[in-house]
Design an enzyme around this catalytic site. Structure first.
Site, short mmCIF file in Angstrom:
data_model
loop_
_atom_site.label_atom_id
_atom_site.label_comp_id
_atom_site.label_asym_id
_atom_site.label_seq_id
_atom_site.Cartn_x
_atom_site.Cartn_y
_atom_site.Cartn_z
CE1 TYR A 164 -3.72 2.78 0.96
CE2 TYR A 164 -1.99 3.24 2.49
CZ TYR A 164 -3.33 3.44 1.86
OH TYR A 164 -4.05 4.56 1.97
CG LEU A 203 -8.23 0.77 8.78
CD1 LEU A 203 -8.34 -0.86 8.63
CD2 LEU A 203 -7.13 1.14 8.20
#
Length: 263
Positions: A164, A203
């Site tokens: 990421y 998240l």
């Protein structure tokens, strides 16, 4: 005002986007949704894609309620053919493209090939492919700009989530190269690097209940003492896409309450 609330500008955007055609590739909740609603509230016609049509329908209804022209389409942004089809459909529905926002992420946080390819195809290549598809339409616009959603993860080494971070770093670098290449066409290219953003079922919202120690640790590294909101990222997008940012290109703007200052 409660410190977790967004600023009043969320309901009263300070920019006028009437006449603008805004395409947001990725995100029917969180940052993508907030961007769509912010541009719609400011008068823009907006197209939004994501994989789930039901969530897109909900956002479309909210945009229409704000008086905006809204177009949505289900799209897998890891698929080059689907991206091309979506961009052309969006341009047809809106009558052109003035602002392209690449907001998708594969959220590959593992170390296997699947994680790396998920981030490569969605975080980086989806932005490249959508930009390529939108370029003819952007060249025809009098106020064209491209905006990528990067991350503060691009600026620091990470023990976890290397795919990421690496692809967000690549996206920020692509922003600078793309800005240089498109400057002769008067197409501005910038990126936003959000810090830790909290929203329902996102998240950090899940982390608050599933891993409260991690939630508190990250919170402790944010100088402003709270997580960010999607609306605050959307406010930065409004500015960077507006004429007020008319001589800003090739930049990555951190929207993080100072979080990246602490590494």
């Amino acid at each position: 005002m409660n410190e977790t609330q967004s600023t009043p500008a969320a309901k009263h955007p300070p920019f006028d986007f009437h006449g603008y055609r805004v395409v947001i590739a990725g995100g029917s909740k969180g940052i993508g949704r907030s961007m769509a609603l912010a541009f719609a509230a400011a008068g823009a016609s907006v197209s939004l894609c994501a994989r789930g049509q039901a969530a897109l329908d909900d956002v479309a209804g909210e945009m229409v309620a704000l008086g905006a022209t809204a177009h949505t389409q289900s799209c897998d942004l890891a698929d080059p053919i689907a991206i091309q089809a979506y961009i052309e459909a969006a341009a047809t529905a809106l009558g052109g493209i003035d602002v392209l926002i690449n907001n998708a992420s594969g959220y590959g946080f593992g170390e296997d090939d699947d994680a790396w390819f998920a981030d490569f195809n969605v975080d980086l290549m989806a932005a490249v492919r959508a930009s390529r598809a939108a370029l003819p339409h952007l060249k025809a616009s009098a106020y064209a700009s491209i905006l990528h959603t990067s991350s503060i993860a691009a600026f620091h080494p990470r023990k976890n989530g290397a795919p990421y971070a690496a692809m967000k770093a690549a996206l920020s670098q692509y922003t600078t190269s793309q800005a240089l290449a498109l400057a002769e066409h008067r197409i501005r290219v910038n990126a936003i690097a959000p810090g830790s953003i909290e929203f329902a079922d996102g998240l950090w919202d899940r982390c608050k209940y599933e891993d409260p120690t991690r939630y508190a640790t990250v919170l402790g590294k944010i100088p402003f003492g709270r997580y960010g909101t999607p609306e605050e990222v959307a406010h930065a997008a409004l500015f960077l896409a507006s004429p007020w940012a008319g001589w800003i290109t090739g930049q990555t703007l951190c929207v993080d309450g100072g979080q990246q200052l602490n590494g």
